[in-house]
Design an enzyme around this catalytic site. Structure first.
Site, PDB file in Angstrom:
ATOM      1  N   SER A 261      75.580  42.264  16.863  1.00 34.63           N
ATOM      2  CA  SER A 261      75.800  43.008  15.615  1.00 34.63           C
ATOM      3  C   SER A 261      77.199  43.575  15.439  1.00 34.63           C
ATOM      4  O   SER A 261      77.516  44.100  14.381  1.00 34.63           O
ATOM      5  CB  SER A 261      74.785  44.150  15.492  1.00 34.63           C
ATOM      6  OG  SER A 261      73.512  43.646  15.186  1.00 34.63           O
TER       7      SER A 261
ATOM      8  N   SER B  67      74.254  43.468  12.325  1.00 29.96           N
ATOM      9  CA  SER B  67      73.871  44.562  11.458  1.00 29.96           C
ATOM     10  C   SER B  67      75.028  45.470  11.062  1.00 29.96           C
ATOM     11  O   SER B  67      74.885  46.281  10.143  1.00 29.96           O
ATOM     12  CB  SER B  67      72.795  45.403  12.170  1.00 29.96           C
ATOM     13  OG  SER B  67      73.325  46.024  13.332  1.00 29.96           O
TER      14      SER B  67
ATOM     15  N   LYS C 180      79.291  53.776  11.546  1.00 29.82           N
ATOM     16  CA  LYS C 180      78.032  53.090  11.224  1.00 29.82           C
ATOM     17  C   LYS C 180      76.898  54.110  11.095  1.00 29.82           C
ATOM     18  O   LYS C 180      76.835  55.076  11.871  1.00 29.82           O
ATOM     19  CB  LYS C 180      77.721  52.071  12.330  1.00 29.82           C
ATOM     20  CG  LYS C 180      76.518  51.171  12.057  1.00 29.82           C
ATOM     21  CD  LYS C 180      76.325  50.150  13.178  1.00 29.82           C
ATOM     22  CE  LYS C 180      75.121  49.253  12.922  1.00 29.82           C
ATOM     23  NZ  LYS C 180      74.946  48.228  13.964  1.00 29.82           N
TER      24      LYS C 180
END
EC number: 6.3.5.7
Length: 496
Positions: free
Chosen positions: A183, A159, A79
């Protein structure tokens, strides 16, 4: 091999690597080829192909030398919130444009030390603020899933939407995510993958670009529960560089997965039966409880009375911490700096840089956070939210003290929604996506989303299990029993 190597699970790839049936270079190349064919998903935002193949060759040498760990040679996506030395890491924000860290996050350095391979950086909502991966300087991530008979593009959640889409589409064997209010778990539920948010303090936050420091926690996003256990083992551990990192031994999480949950007590919180919960999710929840009962667990109703205050509490505390953490981005030392006109002073530079550099959702949360921390409102909002947070944590402590081993809830209030819907929702509607997930962030507890079935129109649904602090092994074992009973094997039909 008849199956494509990038479709392997971490556990299967590990076993094939150990036998010498495949090489890490082959695995890595298969993933890199899949990434280059999947630009339509916009899941991978920076590909590190040369670095990946070098790391794969090192991993192959290590396996030959008999010095391999369970993660040696496994290709992963990272990420964009994790700083990786020498690789663009900008939290999907324009304000960090061009930022290339000269240091490595503790979680990624642990993964590389275990022999894992870095494929590239994955898309996300800017600074982790969002539930749809639509607030990103790179553009939106598209889910590999589509409803039956529809060509509507769907969100991969947020996210960590890039991580979820990449794992679901077999662009990598696993990915790192972060979870501040859901997330990891919400995008996992939307994409038919497994997302584990460990206990707060289990994984170091050092080198992860901060959103809300008392809530953020890194975790693995994988294809199976066993894979999550293997990957967490490499990510977890004490770090002196993070004052909130727990000095607790990391057990063998994979060894904890026996599949035997006889005699376990599973709580079903009545407060989670909300108005507006989709029928498909409600049925999935009931079916999940029945599966655990059939596996030998005792399923009991429980009460978590302060649940209804969790969302407003979260949306006071998280923006407050964000407004503090993001104040360091001012255009002075690194990242984006606005062009200044004649006569502009330093205040103008700050204002113009932040107005240009931060997206709308980040601006909204920073302003909200600055407001609740301001004189005259601090006691009314922030201090009150901290008190309610203590009450929410107390609810969980009470049910665990009463003998509950894990809590079963939905992961999301609905299946994945159409891409672009987030922009049309008012912010409060958007924030309701976190209704089942934020409670355990406030309480610092571990939670996992397990794919449990498909909606009527063929979209993945996930169930969430919440565990006791530091009992990720026990939680993973219960999750494995649920995963086995649900028998979820569906994959997104390829259209990209």
């Amino acid at each position: 091999m008849t199956m494509t190597l990038n479709a392997l699970t971490i556990a299967d790839a590990r076993d094939l690597l150990a036998k010498g049936d495949v090489t890490s270079r082959d695995l890595t190349q298969s993933c890199l080829d899949a990434i280059s064919d999947a630009s339509a998903l916009n899941a991978v935002v920076t590909t590190t192909a040369d670095m990946a193949l070098e790391m794969a060759d090192s991993a192959d040498a290590r396996i030959k030398a008999g010095d391999a760990t369970a993660m040696t040679g496994i290709p992963l996506g990272v990420k964009d919130l994790f700083c990786v030395e020498g690789v663009r890491s900008q939290a999907a924000s324009k304000i960090l444009d061009g930022f290339t860290p000269r240091y490595e996050s503790t979680v990624t350095s642990k993964l590389w030390a275990s022999g894992a391979v870095m494929l590239g950086k994955l898309n996300m909502d800017e600074f982790g603020m969002g539930s749809a991966t639509e607030y990103s300087v790179y553009g939106s991530t598209v889910s590999p899933w589509r409803a039956t008979g529809s060509e509507t593009k769907l969100t991969a959640g947020g996210s960590s939407g890039g991580s979820a889409a990449a794992v679901a589409a077999d662009l990598c064997l696993g990915a790192t995510g972060t979870d501040t209010g859901g997330s990891i778990r919400q995008p996992a539920a939307f994409t038919g993958t497994v997302g584990l948010r460990p206990t707060y303090g289990r994984c170091s936050r050092w080198g992860i670009i901060a959103y809300a420091s008392s809530l953020d926690q890194a975790g693995p996003m994988t294809k199976t529960v066993r894979d999550a256990a293997i990957m967490l083992g490499a990510m977890a551990g004490h770090d002196a560089k993070d004052s909130t990192s727990a000095d607790i031994a990391v057990p063998d999480f994979e060894a904890a997965i026996t599949g035997d949950i006889r005699g376990k007590k599973i709580g079903i919180p009545r407060e989670y039966r909300l108005d507006g919960l989709s029928d498909a999710i409600a049925k999935q929840w009931d079916d999940g409880a029945a599966m655990l009962r059939d596996a030998g667990a005792e399923v009991v109703d429980i009460s978590l009375p302060h649940t209804k205050y969790a969302l407003p509490t979260y949306y006071v505390i998280a923006p407050a911490e964000a407004s503090s953490n993001l104040s360091r981005y001012d255009g002075v030392k690194y990242g984006h700096r606005a062009k200044l006109g004649a006569g502009d002073g330093i205040d103008d530079m700050y204002e113009k840089t932040r107005a240009e550099g931060f997206g709308t959702e980040v601006q909204r949360r920073v302003m909200l956070g600055a407001y609740v921390l301001s004189a005259g409102f601090y006691d009314a909002y922030y201090r009150k939210a901290q008190r309610v947070r203590t009450l929410i944590k107390g609810d969980f402590e009470k049910v665990f003290a009463d003998g509950i081993d894990a809590i079963l809830t939905p992961a999301t209030p609905s299946p994945a929604f159409a891409l672009g819907a987030a922009a049309e929702m008012n912010p409060v509607e958007m924030y309701l996506n976190d209704v089942f997930t934020v409670t355990l962030n406030l309480a610092g507890l571990p939670g996992i989303s397990v794919p449990s079935g498909l909606s009527a129109d063929g979209l993945p649904l996930g169930l969430q299990l919440i565990g006791k602090p530091w009992e990720e092994g026990d939680l993973l074992n219960t999750a494995a029993a649920l995963e086995k009973a649900a028998g979820f094997t569906a994959k997104a039909a390829r259209w990209w």
